[in-house]
Structures are given as C-alpha cells and as structure tokens.
Design a protein around this motif. Structure first.
Motif, PDB file in Angstrom:
ATOM      1  N   THR A 323       0.830  -1.205   0.000  1.00 16.01           N
ATOM      2  CA  THR A 323       0.000   0.000   0.000  1.00 16.01           C
ATOM      3  C   THR A 323       0.864   1.254   0.000  1.00 16.01           C
ATOM      4  N   VAL A 324       1.939   1.234   0.792  1.00 20.04           N
ATOM      5  CA  VAL A 324       2.837   2.385   0.848  1.00 20.04           C
ATOM      6  C   VAL A 324       3.514   2.600  -0.499  1.00 20.04           C
ATOM      7  N   ARG A 325       4.005   1.539  -1.107  1.00 26.87           N
ATOM      8  CA  ARG A 325       4.684   1.671  -2.400  1.00 26.87           C
ATOM      9  C   ARG A 325       3.737   2.197  -3.482  1.00 26.87           C
ATOM     10  N   ALA A 326       2.479   1.756  -3.436  1.00 25.85           N
ATOM     11  CA  ALA A 326       1.517   2.203  -4.439  1.00 25.85           C
ATOM     12  C   ALA A 326       1.187   3.686  -4.294  1.00 25.85           C
ATOM     13  N   ALA A 327       1.302   4.208  -3.091  1.00 23.32           N
ATOM     14  CA  ALA A 327       0.946   5.608  -2.844  1.00 23.32           C
ATOM     15  C   ALA A 327       2.128   6.555  -2.979  1.00 23.32           C
ATOM     16  N   ALA A 328       3.362   6.027  -2.951  1.00 25.06           N
ATOM     17  CA  ALA A 328       4.552   6.878  -2.936  1.00 25.06           C
ATOM     18  C   ALA A 328       4.982   7.283  -4.339  1.00 25.06           C
ATOM     19  N   PRO A 329       5.581   8.431  -4.483  1.00 25.50           N
ATOM     20  CA  PRO A 329       6.165   8.820  -5.777  1.00 25.50           C
ATOM     21  C   PRO A 329       7.497   8.106  -6.002  1.00 25.50           C
ATOM     22  N   ARG A 330       8.018   8.210  -7.195  1.00 27.20           N
ATOM     23  CA  ARG A 330       9.349   7.677  -7.492  1.00 27.20           C
ATOM     24  C   ARG A 330      10.372   8.642  -6.915  1.00 27.20           C
ATOM     25  N   ILE A 331      11.383   8.105  -6.225  1.00 24.33           N
ATOM     26  CA  ILE A 331      12.351   8.953  -5.535  1.00 24.33           C
ATOM     27  C   ILE A 331      13.746   8.645  -6.056  1.00 24.33           C
ATOM     28  N   THR A 332      14.470   9.693  -6.433  1.00 22.12           N
ATOM     29  CA  THR A 332      15.822   9.578  -6.952  1.00 22.12           C
ATOM     30  C   THR A 332      16.733  10.483  -6.146  1.00 22.12           C
ATOM     31  N   ALA A 333      17.914   9.979  -5.806  1.00 18.30           N
ATOM     32  CA  ALA A 333      18.903  10.768  -5.071  1.00 18.30           C
ATOM     33  C   ALA A 333      20.091  11.040  -5.978  1.00 18.30           C
ATOM     34  N   LEU A 334      20.570  12.279  -5.964  1.00 22.86           N
ATOM     35  CA  LEU A 334      21.706  12.684  -6.786  1.00 22.86           C
ATOM     36  C   LEU A 334      22.649  13.517  -5.944  1.00 22.86           C
ATOM     37  N   ALA A 335      23.951  13.303  -6.148  1.00 29.25           N
ATOM     38  CA  ALA A 335      24.935  14.101  -5.429  1.00 29.25           C
ATOM     39  C   ALA A 335      24.929  15.525  -5.961  1.00 29.25           C
ATOM     40  N   ASP A 336      25.113  16.466  -5.061  1.00 33.03           N
ATOM     41  CA  ASP A 336      25.171  17.889  -5.446  1.00 33.03           C
ATOM     42  C   ASP A 336      26.618  18.246  -5.775  1.00 33.03           C
ATOM     43  N   SER A 337      27.001  18.000  -7.002  1.00 32.10           N
ATOM     44  CA  SER A 337      28.381  18.262  -7.408  1.00 32.10           C
ATOM     45  C   SER A 337      28.406  18.790  -8.833  1.00 32.10           C
ATOM     46  N   GLU A 338      29.548  19.302  -9.241  1.00 34.73           N
ATOM     47  CA  GLU A 338      29.670  19.816 -10.595  1.00 34.73           C
ATOM     48  C   GLU A 338      29.495  18.701 -11.623  1.00 34.73           C
ATOM     49  N   HIS A 339      29.930  17.475 -11.272  1.00 30.34           N
ATOM     50  CA  HIS A 339      29.811  16.363 -12.207  1.00 30.34           C
ATOM     51  C   HIS A 339      28.359  15.961 -12.408  1.00 30.34           C
ATOM     52  N   ALA A 340      27.502  16.265 -11.442  1.00 32.82           N
ATOM     53  CA  ALA A 340      26.096  15.885 -11.556  1.00 32.82           C
ATOM     54  C   ALA A 340      25.296  16.870 -12.387  1.00 32.82           C
ATOM     55  N   LEU A 341      25.893  18.018 -12.726  1.00 34.47           N
ATOM     56  CA  LEU A 341      25.173  19.012 -13.528  1.00 34.47           C
ATOM     57  C   LEU A 341      25.401  18.751 -15.017  1.00 34.47           C
ATOM     58  N   VAL A 342      24.336  18.792 -15.759  1.00 37.15           N
ATOM     59  CA  VAL A 342      24.434  18.586 -17.198  1.00 37.15           C
ATOM     60  C   VAL A 342      25.049  19.816 -17.840  1.00 37.15           C
ATOM     61  N   ARG A 343      25.584  19.662 -19.063  1.00 40.10           N
ATOM     62  CA  ARG A 343      26.179  20.804 -19.763  1.00 40.10           C
ATOM     63  C   ARG A 343      25.136  21.730 -20.356  1.00 40.10           C
ATOM     64  N   ASP A 344      23.883  21.326 -20.238  1.00 45.32           N
ATOM     65  CA  ASP A 344      22.785  22.189 -20.689  1.00 45.32           C
ATOM     66  C   ASP A 344      22.842  23.501 -19.899  1.00 45.32           C
ATOM     67  N   PRO A 345      22.992  24.662 -20.551  1.00 44.46           N
ATOM     68  CA  PRO A 345      23.107  25.941 -19.831  1.00 44.46           C
ATOM     69  C   PRO A 345      21.920  26.225 -18.924  1.00 44.46           C
ATOM     70  N   SER A 346      20.707  25.818 -19.325  1.00 42.16           N
ATOM     71  CA  SER A 346      19.522  26.073 -18.494  1.00 42.16           C
ATOM     72  C   SER A 346      19.602  25.293 -17.195  1.00 42.16           C
ATOM     73  N   ALA A 347      20.004  24.028 -17.298  1.00 40.72           N
ATOM     74  CA  ALA A 347      20.109  23.217 -16.082  1.00 40.72           C
ATOM     75  C   ALA A 347      21.180  23.757 -15.149  1.00 40.72           C
ATOM     76  N   ARG A 348      22.310  24.201 -15.719  1.00 42.17           N
ATOM     77  CA  ARG A 348      23.376  24.742 -14.876  1.00 42.17           C
ATOM     78  C   ARG A 348      22.929  26.042 -14.204  1.00 42.17           C
TER      79      ARG A 348
END
Length: 674
Positions: A323-348
C-alpha cells in the motif's frame, strides 16, 4: 465589601492558587470565604486575594471545612467571575506539568487559562442538541487494525497508537473520523496540530462530519475575545471537539476520551514561555492521567514516538508495504556536485542536475505544479571565502555573513551580519586576504530568480518567511518554498525537487537527520504517486541513512535507528536532560543549592554564543556582551522526576534567600541542546 465580613457557614475555607512569579511561593494558601461570595466561590473560579499587602489574581482550588494554618486567615477580596474556568482534571494536569518541567503552577496556569473577557462571559450560552456525527472507518481500511481502532473508540475504549500516514493521505479527514467516532459516544476529543495552515484543514474536515456547534477551533490568531469565546464553548460543554495549536492542549474538554497530536516533530509544538513544555508530552501526560485514547500521527516519525511503541505504551498503526509503495512517488537521489550538472546551460543556471531538470520539465508539461524545497529563506543566507572556503564572519560580533538581496549599485546586497545586522561591503578573508565570496547555501529568493530564468514563461511562486502560501492552484507552475512552508497543491504536485540536502543534514543538531527526513517526507507526500508520473529528486548522497529512509519510504526504520543511537550515546528520549542557562554566578548558585540525584551526570558549563540564544537575566539583558553559560544535567529516565524536583526546589531556595539577582532559565528535555 463594607464592615467586617462574616465567613460562610458551609466550607468556609477557600484554598487558593495565587498567580505569583516566585518559585518559593508556588503553593496553596487558605482564605476565608465571606458569606456574600459563598455561592459564587466554587472550585475553579477566578478570585482576587490580598497577599503581602497587595491584590493578586488566583484560582480557587477547593472549599474546606478546616485549615491547618495556625495563624489568622484573611478573607477573599473578590470572586472575579462565577465562571468555572479551571476544572479538576486540568488543575491536576497543571500540577503534573509544573512538576515534569521544573516550573511553577502559576506559569503553567497562564498557558492553560486564557485572559478573561467579561463581555464574552455575559453572552447567552448556546443551547440545543448537536446533530449526530457522521461516523466512518472506510478511510482507515488500508491501515492494519485501522478499522478496529475506530471501532474501539466507538465502543468507549481507550486504544493508544502511533500512526504512520501513507504518502498522499488526507490526514485531516482521518483525524475527523476519529473525532466523530468519539463524539458519537457522547464524549469529547482534543486534536492538536502545529500551525494555522494545518488548523484550517482539520477544521474543514471536522465540519464535514460534525455539527458546527460541536467543534471549537482555538488559536492565537483569533484575537483575545474570540479565542476566549471559543474556549468558553469548550469549558461549558457546548463544543465536544477542541482543535488547536500547542496551547489548546490544556483545553477543558468535558469527558475527554481522545487526544491526538499530528506531526509531533514540528518545533512549533514547543512552548517558548516558561516552563517550555512540549505539547506532545503534555498531551500524552494528560492521556495517561485521564485514561483516554491517544494518537501520535505523522508522515514521518520521531524517536520519541518510536519510544512509545517500543515501550509498549502505544501500538503501531501502519499500512502494508504494498500500500505504501503504491501511494509513494518515485524517488531519486543525486549528489550535489559539478559532475552531476548537465552541460545544458539552463540546467546549470538553475543549479539542477539533469534528472531533476528533466523531472521538472515533465511535470510542467503534464500540467502539474512542481515543488522546489530549499533549506533557507532569503537570497544568499551563508557566505564563505571564494578562494579558501573559510566561512565569512562579521568583524564586529563574529556572526555569519549573508547576502540579503541581489547586489546593486546603491549598495543594497552588501554582505550583512545575520546577528548584529552590520553591513561589510569591504570584507576580506582573515585567512588568505581574498575579497571574493561564494555562496555556501542558496536562499529561496535566489533560487526563484534562477528558476525563473531557466523555465521562461512558467509562473514562479514563493512561500516562506512572512509570506507563506496555504495552497496553490492546479496547473503548471514552480513553487519555491522553504522547509515547513510548502503549500498544498490542488490535485497534488507532479514533482518535488529537494535542494541542498547537505545543508540540512550538516547542521550541528542532535535532531538534524530526524528533522531532515521529516521535512523531505512532508514534501514528497504532497507529490502524486509514481503510477501517475510523480517523481521526487533529492540532491544528496544516496548512501546516507536519511536519504535511504526517504528512498525506501521507511520512517519507522529510521526512527528505530535514531532511538537506538540515542540510547547508545545517552541522549533524549533515552535519558532525561535538563539545560540550565544564565549568568555564571547564578548557575553555580542554583547547582550548589540543588540536591541532584546521585546518578546525575553534569556536562559543562559552556558559553552560549549571543547569536544562537539571547541572553537571559536582568544583567545580561542590559549588556548583550555579558556572558551567558549553559550546564546540562543528564539522568536515567527513572530519575527524571527527581531531577526536575531537585531543580524546582533549588530555585525556590535561591529565590527565597535572594541569593542571586540574575534570572535563570531551566528547560527539561529541550528540543535543541546546542
């Protein structure tokens, strides 16, 4: 009164609790009841008595036939009002709370009974029976033993539970279900929430299943007269359900049978005035002494709530994992680093990793709002040297420097101290001499500015500080909110982006991980399920225990781990802790007079920085630079009452002897230790 008063023939002795600030005067005093006040002088009414040559307010505790005072008794000066405002049950609770927190009954009574408004008291009492409530347990069906819990309330029993709400739960409706089941038996319920936004939602839910006359909403924002009117509706038995914030925990509900506390980890539930009680602990103390049902609920869980379950005082009220899994959103964890930022200027430009940027774009394209949670309000609330990363501190008071707004030609936006407010446009690093500064934390204002550039044409809303939004409409928009100020979205958010997780987890606070998980889960619970495209991106290292608890949606496991770690290192709730703050000589005087339990461990003293906690006491209030120190006293749970009693008695002795002129602050089990 004129002439010599005559004492009443029946029970002529009135035992009075005077509202005196001095700890050594925290006891009952006997007075004679004049015959003219005989009928009005009932237990629980407000009275005025003469004490040490001056008139003071008080409450009449009981009427007696005899006194144990050997001297001559004075007469009651006046019965202020015949309205009974201090019931026997609340009076007992007041005494228990004062003992629990090493305080005085007069301080607790000022929290428990609101100031009188004579015009409100003279208004006609409401009459007539309320309509029968709508009782349903359907909403509790997806929780194990949920229906049985509601049935137990309807049968007049007193079950106790720690309730873990599933993501997206309409929790105000579930609280209203419990209140309706209680009122259907002719008894009363007390529902406590942290703030006005939660209060409005619970009020609306209760009015959907209960007669409006049966519900009384109590909050400071109502104004003194209106709040007293609603409080009287509870005291007179007209309203069977009291819904309110922390001070409503003392509401005199008739035949109280249920006490509910929602989101007990919220700091708003801690009273900022002496003796600094926590509404959760007062509510549980009340439920225990009155033998009522009790529920502590939330999307996340505190170590204190987990301790209730592990001790057997309360039972778990959980949903199945499927029941909990059906109600929860998808969750993703990402490190906050320069390598985690895409080269897309908008995302940066938006400081978002590629996955977070994509999740926001997908949700906006689907016509849903996106929640962006940031840990701090303001523009740039924390600065460091741009070259050597040394934290930027004020040259006057050594407080942290911040950037209140975008830099401009008029000087607005210069680095400014968060403690003393001094601007330092010519700041240079004392370590390396560089004048370059970098942001260590980005505030809500700067984040909203960056997102507005990255998502052109999309409405950007801010919620936080003095401008907290209660809700946002459906449709594509970006909602930038500080933690705790997340508005409710109509139909749910399509995505949530939880930024700068390290800033929340890295705080020097015992409850940093617990509070971070709580804030993250509160934001994630507002997102639609994964089956509807809901996604949450948390910018933090995925292997951190707090992040793993969010990904697995396991608040119970995280709370159990937190509790086990606190047991190991000796922190609350595994032990009882008292913090004594004041001028150094005042703290030493108190501790010298205290007969502490033999198993007390003393930690400190340590100096308190002026920016972390304001000075206490008359001397230090006049001189902000005067030293203020803190001593921590730790005892096992079995010695908690003895510690509180020892501190209360010591303060009474010190006050009676006038051994110090400086004020002291005593906090038992404070929410923040350092």
């Amino acid at each position: 009164m004129t002439g010599t008063p005559r004492p009443a023939k029946r029970a002529p002795i009135a035992r009075v609790i005077p509202l005196l600030a001095l700890a050594h005067l925290d006891r009952d005093f006997d007075y004679l009841v004049p015959v003219e006040w005989d009928e009005a002088a009932q237990p629980g009414v407000r009275v005025r008595v003469r004490f040490a040559g001056r008139l003071v307010d008080g409450f009449l505790a009981e009427r007696r036939d005899a006194t144990d005072h050997p001297g001559k008794l004075g007469f009651l000066d006046k019965v202020v009002s015949p309205e009974v405002v201090l019931t026997a049950e609340v009076a007992d609770l007041v005494t228990a709370v004062a003992a629990r927190y090493a305080g005085t009954r007069s301080d607790v009574l000022r929290l428990a009974v609101p100031p009188r408004h004579a015009r409100v008291e003279t208004q006609a009492r409401a009459s007539g029976a309320s309509a029968a409530p709508t009782v349903s347990s359907d909403g509790w069906a997806r929780y194990r033993h949920g229906r049985e819990f509601v049935a137990a309330l309807a049968d007049g029993r007193a079950p106790r539970a720690v309730w873990q709400a599933v993501p997206g739960e309409d929790w105000p409706a579930r609280l209203a279900d419990l209140a309706a089941a209680t009122v259907a038996t002719g008894r009363g319920a007390l529902l406590l929430v942290p703030d006005q936004r939660d209060l409005d939602r619970v009020e609306a839910a209760c009015l959907g299943v209960l007669d409006p006359t049966a519900v009384s909403v109590l909050s400071a924002g109502l104004g003194p007269a209106e709040r007293y009117r609603r409080w009287l509706a509870v005291a007179r038995g007209t309203a069977r359900v009291a819904v309110g914030t922390r001070s409503a925990v003392f509401a005199p509900v008739h035949d109280l049978a249920l006490v509910v506390v929602w989101d007990d980890g919220d700091e708003s539930l801690v009273e900022p005035r002496a003796p600094y009680p926590h509404a959760r602990d007062v509510a549980l103390l009340r439920a225990h002494r009155a033998g009522t049902a009790a529920v502590v609920g939330g999307v996340a869980r505190t170590a204190e709530a987990q301790a209730l379950v592990e001790s057997g005082w309360a039972q778990d009220l959980l949903a199945a994992r499927d029941t909990v899994r059906a109600a929860a959103p998808r969750i993703t964890a990402l490190a906050d680093s320069e390598h985690a930022l895409v080269r897309d200027p908008s995302a940066r430009a938006a400081r978002l990793p590629a996955v977070a940027f994509a999740a926001a774009r997908t949700a906006l394209a689907a016509g849903r709002p996106v929640l962006v949670q940031v840990p701090r309000r303001g523009y740039v609330p924390s600065l460091a040297c741009g070259k050597c990363r040394t934290p930027a501190r004020c040259r006057r008071c050594h407080g942290p420097l911040a950037l209140p707004s975008a830099p401009g030609a008029d000087g607005v936006g210069s680095p400014t101290c968060r403690w003393c407010g001094t601007a330092d446009a010519a700041y240079s690093c004392p370590t390396c001499g560089s004048r370059a500064l970098r942001a260590t934390v980005i505030g809500a204002g700067r984040t909203a500015e960056e997102l507005g550039r990255a998502f052109s044409g999309v409405t950007v809303r801010q919620s936080g500080g003095s401008a907290v939004l209660a809700s946002v409409p459906a449709g594509p928009s970006l909602v930038v909110a500080t933690v705790g100020a997340e508005p409710v979205a109509e139909g749910g958010y399509g995505a949530a982006l939880l930024l700068d997780g390290w800033a929340m987890l890295g705080r020097a606070d015992l409850r940093a991980a617990e509070q971070t998980v709580r804030r993250w889960m509160a934001a994630a619970a507002a997102v639609v399920p994964a089956s509807e495209g809901g996604e949450v991106v948390v910018v933090a290292e995925a292997d951190l225990p707090a992040v793993q608890a969010l990904i697995r949606w396991d608040p119970v496991g995280h709370a159990a781990t937190e509790l086990a770690e606190r047991v190991e290192v000796g922190f609350p709730p595994a032990v009882h802790l008292a913090a004594v703050d004041g001028a150094p000589d005042a703290v030493r005087t108190l501790l010298d007079a205290a007969r502490l339990p033999p198993d007390t461990v003393t930690l400190g003293p340590v100096d308190l920085p002026p920016g972390e906690r304001p000075p206490v006491g008359a001397d230090s209030a006049e001189d902000p630079s005067a030293p203020v120190e803190r001593v921590l006293l730790r005892v096992p749970r079995r010695s908690g009452s003895a510690l509180a009693r020892a501190l209360a008695e010591a303060r009474a002795v010190v006050g009676a002897k006038k051994a110090t002129t400086s004020a002291l602050r005593i906090q038992v089990d404070p929410l923040r230790i350092g």
